[in-house]
Design an enzyme around this catalytic site. Structure first.
Site, short mmCIF file in Angstrom:
data_model
loop_
_atom_site.label_atom_id
_atom_site.label_comp_id
_atom_site.label_asym_id
_atom_site.label_seq_id
_atom_site.Cartn_x
_atom_site.Cartn_y
_atom_site.Cartn_z
N CYS A 232 -4.10 -23.79 56.67
CA CYS A 232 -2.74 -23.48 56.19
C CYS A 232 -1.76 -23.42 57.34
O CYS A 232 -0.57 -23.60 57.14
CB CYS A 232 -2.75 -22.18 55.41
SG CYS A 232 -3.63 -20.89 56.27
N GLY B 50 -4.86 -19.03 49.10
CA GLY B 50 -5.13 -20.31 48.47
C GLY B 50 -3.86 -21.10 48.31
O GLY B 50 -2.90 -20.91 49.07
N SER B 51 -3.83 -21.94 47.29
CA SER B 51 -2.69 -22.83 47.11
C SER B 51 -1.49 -22.07 46.54
O SER B 51 -1.64 -21.07 45.85
CB SER B 51 -3.08 -23.97 46.16
OG SER B 51 -3.47 -23.42 44.91
N THR B 52 -0.31 -22.59 46.82
CA THR B 52 0.92 -21.98 46.30
C THR B 52 0.93 -22.05 44.78
O THR B 52 1.34 -21.09 44.11
CB THR B 52 2.15 -22.70 46.91
OG1 THR B 52 2.12 -22.48 48.33
CG2 THR B 52 3.45 -22.15 46.36
N GLU C 297 -1.38 -15.29 50.47
CA GLU C 297 -1.35 -16.14 51.67
C GLU C 297 -1.51 -17.56 51.17
O GLU C 297 -2.60 -17.94 50.73
CB GLU C 297 -2.50 -15.78 52.63
CG GLU C 297 -2.46 -14.36 53.18
CD GLU C 297 -1.38 -14.13 54.23
OE1 GLU C 297 -0.63 -15.07 54.55
OE2 GLU C 297 -1.28 -12.99 54.70
N GLU D 41 2.21 -30.35 51.70
CA GLU D 41 1.05 -29.94 52.49
C GLU D 41 -0.09 -30.90 52.18
O GLU D 41 -0.65 -30.89 51.09
CB GLU D 41 0.64 -28.52 52.12
CG GLU D 41 -0.53 -28.04 52.92
CD GLU D 41 -0.97 -26.64 52.54
OE1 GLU D 41 -1.11 -26.36 51.35
OE2 GLU D 41 -1.15 -25.83 53.46
N VAL E 217 -1.64 -21.92 42.58
CA VAL E 217 -2.47 -20.86 41.98
C VAL E 217 -1.87 -19.49 42.32
O VAL E 217 -1.87 -18.58 41.49
CB VAL E 217 -3.94 -20.97 42.44
CG1 VAL E 217 -4.76 -19.79 41.93
CG2 VAL E 217 -4.56 -22.27 41.96
N GLY E 218 -1.32 -19.35 43.53
CA GLY E 218 -0.71 -18.08 43.94
C GLY E 218 0.41 -17.64 43.01
O GLY E 218 0.53 -16.47 42.66
N LYS F 100 -14.34 -12.73 45.51
CA LYS F 100 -14.73 -14.02 44.94
C LYS F 100 -14.55 -15.11 45.98
O LYS F 100 -13.44 -15.47 46.35
CB LYS F 100 -13.88 -14.36 43.72
CG LYS F 100 -14.46 -15.53 42.94
CD LYS F 100 -13.45 -16.28 42.11
CE LYS F 100 -12.83 -17.45 42.83
NZ LYS F 100 -13.77 -18.51 43.21
P1 NAP Z 1 -6.93 -22.78 45.38
O1 NAP Z 1 -7.29 -23.82 44.43
O2 NAP Z 1 -5.67 -22.06 45.19
O3 NAP Z 1 -8.18 -21.77 45.40
C1 NAP Z 1 -8.20 -20.60 46.16
C2 NAP Z 1 -9.10 -19.60 45.48
O4 NAP Z 1 -8.53 -19.23 44.24
C3 NAP Z 1 -10.49 -20.14 45.17
O5 NAP Z 1 -11.43 -19.10 45.32
C4 NAP Z 1 -10.36 -20.53 43.71
O6 NAP Z 1 -11.59 -20.52 43.03
C5 NAP Z 1 -9.46 -19.43 43.19
N1 NAP Z 1 -8.75 -19.77 41.97
C6 NAP Z 1 -8.47 -21.00 41.46
N2 NAP Z 1 -7.81 -20.89 40.31
C7 NAP Z 1 -7.65 -19.57 40.05
C8 NAP Z 1 -7.05 -18.82 39.01
N3 NAP Z 1 -6.45 -19.41 37.99
N4 NAP Z 1 -7.09 -17.46 39.09
C9 NAP Z 1 -7.66 -16.84 40.13
N5 NAP Z 1 -8.26 -17.51 41.15
C10 NAP Z 1 -8.26 -18.86 41.12
O7 NAP Z 1 -6.88 -23.29 46.87
P2 NAP Z 1 -7.97 -24.14 47.59
O8 NAP Z 1 -7.86 -25.51 47.02
O9 NAP Z 1 -9.27 -23.47 47.56
O10 NAP Z 1 -7.48 -24.03 49.11
C11 NAP Z 1 -6.50 -24.83 49.66
C12 NAP Z 1 -5.14 -24.14 49.67
O11 NAP Z 1 -5.20 -22.82 50.20
C13 NAP Z 1 -4.14 -24.84 50.54
O12 NAP Z 1 -2.93 -25.02 49.84
C14 NAP Z 1 -3.92 -23.90 51.73
O13 NAP Z 1 -2.70 -23.96 52.37
C15 NAP Z 1 -4.14 -22.59 51.13
N6 NAP Z 1 -4.56 -21.63 52.16
C16 NAP Z 1 -3.66 -20.71 52.64
C17 NAP Z 1 -4.02 -19.80 53.62
C18 NAP Z 1 -3.07 -18.77 54.15
O14 NAP Z 1 -3.52 -17.81 54.78
N7 NAP Z 1 -1.79 -18.86 53.94
C19 NAP Z 1 -5.30 -19.83 54.12
C20 NAP Z 1 -6.19 -20.78 53.62
C21 NAP Z 1 -5.80 -21.65 52.64
P3 NAP Z 1 -12.47 -21.84 42.85
O15 NAP Z 1 -12.16 -22.74 43.97
O16 NAP Z 1 -13.86 -21.34 42.91
O17 NAP Z 1 -12.12 -22.38 41.52
#
Ligand code: NAP
Ligand code: MG
Length: 452
Positions: A264, A208-210, A230, A356, A212-213, A155
Site C-alpha cells: 500500500c 485492505g482495499s478502499t 488502512e 492503485e 471493502v473499507g 481474520k
Molecule cells: P481486500 O479485498 O479489501 O481484503 C482485505 C481483507 O478483507 C481480507 O482479509 C478479505 O478477506 C477481507 N474482506 C473482503 N471482503 C470483506 C467484507 N465484505 N467484509 C469484511 N472483510 C472482507 O484487499 P486485498 O485484496 O486483500 O488487499 C489489497 C488491498 O489492500 C490493496 O488495495 C492495498 O492497498 C490494501 N492494503 C492497505 C494497507 C494499508 O495499511 N493502508 C496495507 C495492506 C494492503 P478474503 O480475502 O479472505 O476474502
C-alpha cells in the site's frame, strides 16, 4: 460438509495445504469465547499482562525462521522480507508490552473536586488482515489491542492464513489464556462481515482495499462501532534535480517493486524534475534490469511473484493499455510472475497514473518546479505515503509538509517503523496504527469526577 480452501504457493502455482474455512457459526463461537475471556484478561495485573506479551514475543523469536519459511511458501515473499516481517511481530509485541504498565490517565484541575481519566479497554476487537503483509499487519492490530486489555479475533486473508494460524498457536504456547487471541480463518464475506455485524465486537481494525473499507465503515455505522481503516495508496517518489540522482535512481526500484509492488506504500508514481528527467531514467533502467526476480525460495531473490492468478491478470490489464518503456526480468513457467515494469506518462488522466495497480509497475512523469511537483503528487484520492529526494533541507521539509499523506520520508523510502504512527490521509484510511499512541486507539477514555 465443511467448506475448504486450498492454499497455493504463488511462485509455482502448486498447492501447499487444504484448510477448512470458518463458517458463520464458527465466527460467532470465536467472538462469544473472546467476549467470555475479556473480564479476566482486562483484570490481570498490568505487569502480568506485560510479561505474557514479552513471553509471546520470545516464542515468536524462537520460531522466526519457521514463520518466515511459511510466508516464503504461502505468500511468495523473499526470505529477507519474511524474516523482517516475523521479527516485526516480535518487535511490536515487545514494544507494546511496555503499554499495560503505562496506560496513564490524567488528573485534571477542576473546581469542587478531583477529576481523573481512565483508558478502559473496549472488549472484543476484530482485526481483518489482507494478503500482502500477513504477519506485520496482524501484529499491528493484535499487539496494541491486547496490551490495552482487549481480547482479539483475527481474520487472515483467505489466500494467506498460515502465519496467522501459527501465531495463534504460539500465543497459547507462550501462556496467553485461551480465547484472548483467536485466529478465525475464513472468507471476508462471511467471517469479516460478521466482525462488522456482531454486537459483541466493539471495534473493527481493517486493512485492505478502499472498496471493502468503505463497506466496512458503512456497516460499522449501524452500531456506531469503532473502526480503523488502512486502505490503498498511490504514493509519489519526488526527485528534485539537486538530489543525488544516482542514489535516487538506485533506490527507486526497491520503493515500488518490493513485495512485487503489492504494498500500500509503494511509490508507484515517480515525479522527476524536468532538467534531471533523462539522466534519472537512464540510471533507473539498469537498476530495474538488475533486480533479481527469482523464486523466493532462492535466498538471493529480491522480488517474488504476485499473490494469485487473479492479481496477475488485474496488473496485466493495466500494462496492456500502455507502452512499457523498459522492464526487468521474471522467471517463466508456472507461478504468477510479472517483470518489474516502467512506463512514462504525460497525461495525468491515464489509468495507470491514477489507480492503485498493486503490482510491479511504476509510472514516471516530469515536473517543472516545486509547486508543480506538490500539485501532481496531491492529484489523487489517496494519501498514504511518499518520498522526497533533494539535498535542500528546507525544500525537503516544505514538500513533506505540503504533500497530503500520512507518511513521508526525505532521502529515504521508509514508511513503517513500529515506533512511529502510520496511516492515511483522504481515501487511504481513517485513524492511525503503530507508534506510542496505538494502544489508546483500543480504549475508551473515561472521565470520573469526585466531589470534595
Ligand atoms: P481486500 O479485498 O479489501 O481484503 C482485505 C481483507 O478483507 C481480507 O482479509 C478479505 O478477506 C477481507 N474482506 C473482503 N471482503 C470483506 C467484507 N465484505 N467484509 C469484511 N472483510 C472482507 O484487499 P486485498 O485484496 O486483500 O488487499 C489489497 C488491498 O489492500 C490493496 O488495495 C492495498 O492497498 C490494501 N492494503 C492497505 C494497507 C494499508 O495499511 N493502508 C496495507 C495492506 C494492503 P478474503 O480475502 O479472505 O476474502
Ligand atoms: Mg480482495
Amino acid at each position: 460438509m465443511t467448506a475448504t480452501h486450498v492454499v497455493i504457493n504463488p511462485a509455482t502455482a502448486a498447492p501447499v495445504v487444504e484448510l477448512p474455512l470458518a463458517s458463520l457459526a464458527d465466527a460467532d463461537a470465536a467472538i462469544e469465547a473472546a467476549h467470555a475471556a475479556f473480564p479476566a484478561w482486562r483484570a490481570m495485573p498490568p505487569g502480568e499482562r506485560a510479561a505474557l506479551l514479552r513471553r509471546f514475543a520470545a516464542v515468536v523469536d524462537a520460531h522466526l525462521d519457521e514463520l518466515a519459511e511459511l510466508e516464503v511458501r504461502n505468500a511468495g515473499h523473499t526470505w529477507g522480507n519474511a524474516r523482517w516481517e516475523a521479527g516485526n511481530v516480535r518487535d511490536c509485541l515487545n514494544y507494546y508490552a511496555g503499554a499495560p504498565e503505562r496506560l496513564f490517565g490524567r488528573q485534571i484541575p477542576v473546581p469542587g473536586g478531583v477529576d481523573v481519566t481512565f483508558h478502559e479497554p473496549l472488549g472484543v476487537v476484530g482485526v481483518i488482515v489482507p494478503w500482502n503483509f500477513p504477519m506485520p499487519i496482524a501484529g499491528w492490530g493484535f499487539a496494541p489491542a491486547l496490551a490495552a486489555g482487549n481480547t482479539v479475533v483475527l481474520k487472515p486473508a483467505e489466500l494467506t492464513p498460515l502465519t496467522a494460524i501459527r501465531l495463534g498457536e504460539l500465543a497459547l504456547e507462550a501462556g496467553l489464556p485461551e480465547h484472548v487471541l483467536t485466529i478465525v480463518a475464513g472468507k471476508g464475506s462471511v467471517v469479516g462481515e460478521r466482525f462488522v455485524t456482531h454486537p459483541l465486537v466493539q471495534k473493527v481494525c481493517f486493512t485492505g482495499s478502499t472498496e471493502v473499507g468503505k463497506r466496512i465503515m458503512a456497516g460499522c455505522a449501524e452500531q456506531v462501532k469503532k473502526v480503523t481503516l488502512e486502505l490503498g495508496g498511490k504514493s509519489s517518489n519526488i526527485v528534485f534535480a539537486d538530489a543525488d540522482i544516482d542514489a535516487a535512481a538506485a533506490s527507486a526500484p526497491y520503493a515500488v517493486f518490493d513485495n512485487a509492488g503489492q504494498d500500500c506504500c509503494a511509490r508507484s508514481r515517480i515525479l522527476v524534475e524536468r532538467s534531471a528527467y533523462d539522466e534519472f531514467l537512464s540510471k533507473l533502467q539498469p537498476a530495474v534490469e538488475g533486480l533479481r526476480v527469482l523464486d523466493p525460495s532462492d535466498e538471493s531473490s529480491e522480488m517474488g511473484p504476485l499473490i494469485s492468478a487473479g492479481q496477475k491478470a488485474s496488473v496485466s490489464e493495466y500494462l496492456d493499455e500502455v507502452d512499457v518503456a523498459f522492464a526487468g526480468s521474471a522467471p517463466g513457467g508456472p507461478g504468477f510472475w510479472l517483470p518489474p515494469s516502467v512506463v512514462t506518462v504525460d497525461d495525468p488522466a491515464t489509468r495507470i497514473w491514477r489507480e492503485e495497480v498493486f503490482g510491479p509497475v511504476v509510472a514516471v512523469m516530469p515536473f517543472d518546479d516545486e509547486a508543480d511537483a506538490v500539485a501532481k503528487a496531491n492529484d489523487t484520492e489517496y494519501g498514504l505515503s511518499g518520498s522526497i529526494f533533494t539535498t535542500d533541507l528546507g525544500r525537503g521539509l516544505r514538500v513533506a509538509r505540503a504533500v497530503e499523506a500520512g507518511n513521508l520520508s526525505v532521502n529515504s523510502h521508509s514508511s513503517v517503523r513500529y515506533w512511529t504512527p502510520f496511516g492515511g490521509y483522504k481515501q487511504s484510511g481513517l485513524g492511525r496504527e503503530l507508534g506510542p499512541d496505538a494502544p489508546m486507539a483500543f480504549t475508551e477514555e473515561k472521565n470520573v469526577f469526585i466531589a470534595h
